[in-house]
Design an enzyme around this catalytic site. Structure first.
Site, mmCIF file in Angstrom:
data_model
loop_
_atom_site.group_PDB
_atom_site.id
_atom_site.type_symbol
_atom_site.label_atom_id
_atom_site.label_comp_id
_atom_site.label_asym_id
_atom_site.label_seq_id
_atom_site.Cartn_x
_atom_site.Cartn_y
_atom_site.Cartn_z
ATOM 1 N N GLY A 16 3.043 16.581 4.802
ATOM 2 C CA GLY A 16 2.316 16.243 3.586
ATOM 3 C C GLY A 16 2.115 17.457 2.692
ATOM 4 N N GLN A 17 1.472 17.236 1.548
ATOM 5 C CA GLN A 17 1.233 18.342 0.611
ATOM 6 C C GLN A 17 0.511 19.507 1.283
ATOM 7 O OE1 GLN A 17 -0.677 18.489 -3.700
ATOM 8 N NE2 GLN A 17 -2.318 18.392 -2.202
ATOM 9 N N ASP A 61 1.702 10.641 16.776
ATOM 10 C CA ASP A 61 1.200 9.672 15.798
ATOM 11 C C ASP A 61 -0.302 9.521 16.016
ATOM 12 O OD1 ASP A 61 0.590 7.075 14.469
ATOM 13 O OD2 ASP A 61 2.756 7.051 14.176
ATOM 14 N N LEU A 62 -1.048 9.454 14.917
ATOM 15 C CA LEU A 62 -2.505 9.329 15.041
ATOM 16 C C LEU A 62 -2.921 8.016 15.698
ATOM 17 C CD1 LEU A 62 -4.013 10.792 11.746
ATOM 18 C CD2 LEU A 62 -3.991 11.804 14.009
ATOM 19 N N ALA A 84 -3.430 14.935 8.929
ATOM 20 C CA ALA A 84 -2.722 13.653 8.831
ATOM 21 C C ALA A 84 -3.706 12.533 8.480
ATOM 22 C CB ALA A 84 -2.018 13.330 10.139
ATOM 23 N N ALA A 85 -3.256 11.624 7.648
ATOM 24 C CA ALA A 85 -4.073 10.462 7.281
ATOM 25 C C ALA A 85 -3.241 9.504 6.446
ATOM 26 C CB ALA A 85 -5.288 10.891 6.452
ATOM 27 N N SER A 128 -13.269 14.440 2.835
ATOM 28 C CA SER A 128 -12.910 14.211 1.430
ATOM 29 C C SER A 128 -14.117 13.963 0.535
ATOM 30 C CB SER A 128 -11.989 12.986 1.363
ATOM 31 O OG SER A 128 -11.853 12.551 0.035
ATOM 32 N N GLU A 130 -14.090 11.965 -1.687
ATOM 33 C CA GLU A 130 -14.087 10.512 -1.886
ATOM 34 C C GLU A 130 -15.273 9.868 -1.134
ATOM 35 O OE1 GLU A 130 -11.916 9.058 -3.933
ATOM 36 O OE2 GLU A 130 -12.187 6.957 -3.430
ATOM 37 N N TYR A 152 -10.569 3.740 2.533
ATOM 38 C CA TYR A 152 -10.172 5.122 2.838
ATOM 39 C C TYR A 152 -11.413 6.003 3.018
ATOM 40 C CZ TYR A 152 -8.774 9.942 1.800
ATOM 41 O OH TYR A 152 -8.624 11.311 1.837
HETATM 42 P P1 NAP Z 1 -0.466 13.553 2.185
HETATM 43 O O1 NAP Z 1 0.453 14.369 1.333
HETATM 44 O O2 NAP Z 1 -0.555 12.097 1.965
HETATM 45 O O3 NAP Z 1 -0.016 13.810 3.710
HETATM 46 C C1 NAP Z 1 -0.475 12.987 4.741
HETATM 47 C C2 NAP Z 1 0.204 13.393 6.029
HETATM 48 O O4 NAP Z 1 -0.268 12.533 7.086
HETATM 49 C C3 NAP Z 1 1.730 13.237 6.021
HETATM 50 O O5 NAP Z 1 2.305 14.319 6.710
HETATM 51 C C4 NAP Z 1 1.953 11.955 6.793
HETATM 52 O O6 NAP Z 1 3.209 11.877 7.439
HETATM 53 C C5 NAP Z 1 0.852 12.075 7.837
HETATM 54 N N1 NAP Z 1 0.552 10.807 8.492
HETATM 55 C C6 NAP Z 1 0.235 9.617 7.916
HETATM 56 N N2 NAP Z 1 0.022 8.683 8.842
HETATM 57 C C7 NAP Z 1 0.216 9.279 10.059
HETATM 58 C C8 NAP Z 1 0.144 8.833 11.386
HETATM 59 N N3 NAP Z 1 -0.152 7.571 11.699
HETATM 60 N N4 NAP Z 1 0.372 9.737 12.366
HETATM 61 C C9 NAP Z 1 0.700 11.010 12.085
HETATM 62 N N5 NAP Z 1 0.793 11.494 10.839
HETATM 63 C C10 NAP Z 1 0.549 10.629 9.831
HETATM 64 O O7 NAP Z 1 -1.952 14.125 2.120
HETATM 65 P P2 NAP Z 1 -2.481 15.551 1.575
HETATM 66 O O8 NAP Z 1 -2.740 15.442 0.127
HETATM 67 O O9 NAP Z 1 -1.624 16.629 2.107
HETATM 68 O O10 NAP Z 1 -3.909 15.595 2.263
HETATM 69 C C11 NAP Z 1 -4.080 16.151 3.564
HETATM 70 C C12 NAP Z 1 -5.348 15.594 4.177
HETATM 71 O O11 NAP Z 1 -6.464 15.946 3.383
HETATM 72 C C13 NAP Z 1 -5.404 14.080 4.296
HETATM 73 O O12 NAP Z 1 -6.127 13.779 5.462
HETATM 74 C C14 NAP Z 1 -6.177 13.651 3.070
HETATM 75 O O13 NAP Z 1 -6.795 12.397 3.301
HETATM 76 C C15 NAP Z 1 -7.169 14.780 2.963
HETATM 77 N N6 NAP Z 1 -7.671 15.097 1.644
HETATM 78 C C16 NAP Z 1 -6.791 15.312 0.617
HETATM 79 C C17 NAP Z 1 -7.273 15.687 -0.617
HETATM 80 C C18 NAP Z 1 -6.332 15.961 -1.775
HETATM 81 O O14 NAP Z 1 -6.808 15.984 -2.907
HETATM 82 N N7 NAP Z 1 -5.055 16.187 -1.511
HETATM 83 C C19 NAP Z 1 -8.660 15.848 -0.813
HETATM 84 C C20 NAP Z 1 -9.513 15.630 0.268
HETATM 85 C C21 NAP Z 1 -9.009 15.277 1.484
HETATM 86 P P3 NAP Z 1 4.492 11.231 6.712
HETATM 87 O O15 NAP Z 1 5.076 12.353 5.899
HETATM 88 O O16 NAP Z 1 5.335 10.815 7.873
HETATM 89 O O17 NAP Z 1 4.005 10.100 5.868
HETATM 90 N N1 GDD Z 2 -3.139 6.917 -8.435
HETATM 91 C C1 GDD Z 2 -3.456 6.562 -9.687
HETATM 92 N N2 GDD Z 2 -2.513 5.934 -10.461
HETATM 93 N N3 GDD Z 2 -4.697 6.812 -10.137
HETATM 94 C C2 GDD Z 2 -4.988 6.468 -11.414
HETATM 95 C C3 GDD Z 2 -4.067 5.858 -12.250
HETATM 96 C C4 GDD Z 2 -2.768 5.555 -11.751
HETATM 97 O O1 GDD Z 2 -1.900 4.999 -12.427
HETATM 98 N N4 GDD Z 2 -4.658 5.657 -13.455
HETATM 99 C C5 GDD Z 2 -5.902 6.133 -13.365
HETATM 100 N N5 GDD Z 2 -6.120 6.628 -12.128
HETATM 101 C C6 GDD Z 2 -7.386 7.186 -11.646
HETATM 102 C C7 GDD Z 2 -7.885 6.515 -10.365
HETATM 103 O O2 GDD Z 2 -8.506 5.270 -10.672
HETATM 104 C C8 GDD Z 2 -8.836 7.587 -9.849
HETATM 105 O O3 GDD Z 2 -10.099 7.431 -10.444
HETATM 106 C C9 GDD Z 2 -8.205 8.895 -10.348
HETATM 107 O O4 GDD Z 2 -7.200 8.528 -11.290
HETATM 108 C C10 GDD Z 2 -7.579 9.756 -9.237
HETATM 109 O O5 GDD Z 2 -6.718 8.951 -8.465
HETATM 110 P P1 GDD Z 2 -5.723 9.577 -7.369
HETATM 111 O O6 GDD Z 2 -4.925 10.667 -7.967
HETATM 112 O O7 GDD Z 2 -4.990 8.439 -6.740
HETATM 113 O O8 GDD Z 2 -6.693 10.308 -6.340
HETATM 114 P P2 GDD Z 2 -8.085 9.850 -5.664
HETATM 115 O O9 GDD Z 2 -9.166 10.607 -6.342
HETATM 116 O O10 GDD Z 2 -8.200 8.380 -5.582
HETATM 117 O O11 GDD Z 2 -7.887 10.353 -4.171
HETATM 118 C C11 GDD Z 2 -7.361 11.674 -3.912
HETATM 119 O O12 GDD Z 2 -8.425 12.582 -3.823
HETATM 120 C C12 GDD Z 2 -9.311 12.366 -2.716
HETATM 121 C C13 GDD Z 2 -10.387 13.467 -2.799
HETATM 122 O O13 GDD Z 2 -11.391 13.081 -3.692
HETATM 123 C C14 GDD Z 2 -6.535 11.575 -2.626
HETATM 124 O O14 GDD Z 2 -5.852 12.796 -2.427
HETATM 125 C C15 GDD Z 2 -7.427 11.340 -1.414
HETATM 126 O O15 GDD Z 2 -6.650 11.430 -0.224
HETATM 127 C C16 GDD Z 2 -8.503 12.433 -1.424
HETATM 128 O O16 GDD Z 2 -9.369 12.297 -0.322
#
Ligand code: NAP
Ligand code: GDD
Length: 332
Positions: A16-17, A61-62, A84-85, A128, A130, A152
């Site tokens: 993942g990212q 796998d989780l 992972a999530a 998160s 969220e 979520y």
């Molecule tokens: P991401 O790009 O969606 O990556 C998720 C990872 O989880 C991928 O490697 C995916 O594998 C793996 N995964 C999904 N289901 C799985 C399973 N059943 N078993 C094992 N691995 C699994 O997420 P990210 O943005 O890097 O975020 C990393 C973590 O931080 C996540 O837990 C996310 O919820 C949390 N988080 C993210 C943000 C944000 O803004 N990015 C903010 C707060 C918290 P595949 O490649 O095989 O799908």
């Molecule tokens: N995805 C998406 N697509 N979001 C949209 C769109 C669209 O076309 N238009 C508006 N949005 C708004 C969503 O309604 C939300 O309020 C905001 O953009 C951000 O959406 P996302 O980028 O999908 O992220 P998120 O905030 O729901 O969730 C991300 O951040 C969380 C941390 O606060 C994810 O990375 C989660 O995994 C993470 O925990």
């Protein structure tokens, strides 16, 4: 780091990212990195292709605790980062049970495998912002009560509290980073920031005409993923496990992101963006804004990339990806 002192880290979600950036960081620090990947019919290692031969991959796998028991028993990790999530909020409304199993109970599976095989390891849980959902105070800090607004976020709240519970019950070094949204050129294409920057690049290059979005008024505290994985690592280097809010302390609307991204390549967003209710959510998180002062004071963590540079960097990277070169000066 000397060979004798070389630490081993296990990263779940390495494809993942965040997993890919964390792997970059830990390798730079001299760690042995073991990345957990799930079995797929087509390998999905695009984000870590540059690390081939530098990280060891293990299948897990989780949904399956025994895979983690085996991986931990074999590699005896010093640090475990559970990234992972099922991380996409809209999918969690469509697949609430799967999201609960993976994003919620999956955390307990990893913790339980750790308790049984390597209880002295240090554990990081990807919590998160969220979870704050319908926020009860602004800015949000470590003590702010959660009000999750999606399956979520409910699953993440379980993951957060089970991590705290293992810390308190078994004296394990287990902590959570409550991370606010963080983005990068490696962000998944369905998240709003990357959806926008990908569309801007395509429209600029004549490959697309319009961009359909949902709620433009939602506000997020957006930072850069490279900065945030540094905070994860710092959290595992402390004397005691503690939870931290990680964010920039600034909030911006989706509309502002759109304006900046289109403006960066000289386009008027109003000519291309269509608001489509298909992208509205059953329950929205209207406003997220962090108070990262605890991370700043205790970890010495401050983000380096600001909002404007983040947007420009992502647009430039998408233009570069589509053309093979960047016609716009890189901003960060
Ligand atoms: P991401 O790009 O969606 O990556 C998720 C990872 O989880 C991928 O490697 C995916 O594998 C793996 N995964 C999904 N289901 C799985 C399973 N059943 N078993 C094992 N691995 C699994 O997420 P990210 O943005 O890097 O975020 C990393 C973590 O931080 C996540 O837990 C996310 O919820 C949390 N988080 C993210 C943000 C944000 O803004 N990015 C903010 C707060 C918290 P595949 O490649 O095989 O799908
Ligand atoms: N995805 C998406 N697509 N979001 C949209 C769109 C669209 O076309 N238009 C508006 N949005 C708004 C969503 O309604 C939300 O309020 C905001 O953009 C951000 O959406 P996302 O980028 O999908 O992220 P998120 O905030 O729901 O969730 C991300 O951040 C969380 C941390 O606060 C994810 O990375 C989660 O995994 C993470 O925990």
């Amino acid at each position: 780091m000397t060979q004798a002192a070389r630490k081993t880290a296990v990263i779940t979600g390495i494809t993942g990212q965040d997993g890919s950036y964390l792997a970059d960081l830990l390798l730079e620090q001299g760690y042995k990195v073991v990345g957990v990947v799930r079995r797929l019919s087509t390998p999905n290692t695009e984000r870590i292709a540059h690390l081939e031969g530098k990280v060891e991959l293990a299948q897990g796998d989780l949904l399956d605790q025994s895979s983690f028991t085996e991986i931990f028993a074999k590699h005896k990790p010093d640090e475990i980062y559970n990234l992972a999530a099922q991380s996409f909020v809209p999918t969690s409304f469509g697949q609430p049970l799967l999201t609960g199993e993976v994003t919620g109970l999956g955390v307990a599976r990893v913790l339980e495998a750790m308790r049984l095989t390597c209880p002295k390891a240090r554990f990081y849980q990807a919590s998160s912002s969220e979870m704050y959902g319908k926020v009860v105070e602004t800015p949000q800090r470590e003590t702010t009560r959660f009000h999750p607004r999606s399956p979520y976020a409910v699953a993440k709240a379980y993951g957060h509290y089970i991590t705290l519970n293992y810390r308190e019950s078994y004296d394990m070094y287990a902590c959570s980073g409550i991370l606010f949204n963080h983005e990068s050129p490696r962000r998944g294409i369905e998240f709003v920031t990357r959806k926008i920057t990908d569309a801007v690049a395509k429209i600029k290059l004549g490959l697309a005409k319009e961009l359909r979005l949902g709620n433009l008024e939602a506000r997020r505290d957006w930072g850069c993923a490279g900065d945030y994985v540094r905070a994860m690592w710092l959290m595992l280097q402390q004397d005691e496990a503690e939870d931290f809010v990680v964010g920039t302390g600034e909030t911006h609307s989706v509309r502002e992101f759109v304006e900046l991204a289109f403006g960066h390549v000289g386009l008027d967003w109003k000519r291309h963006v269509i608001v489509d209710p298909a992208f509205y959510r059953p329950a929205e998180v209207d406003l997220l804004l962090s108070d990262p002062s605890h991370a700043k004071n205790k970890l010495g963590w401050v983000p380096e990339v600001g909002f404007e540079n983040l947007v420009k960097m992502m647009v430039d990277a998408d233009v570069e990806r589509l053309t093979g070169k960047s016609p716009i000066r890189r901003a960060a």
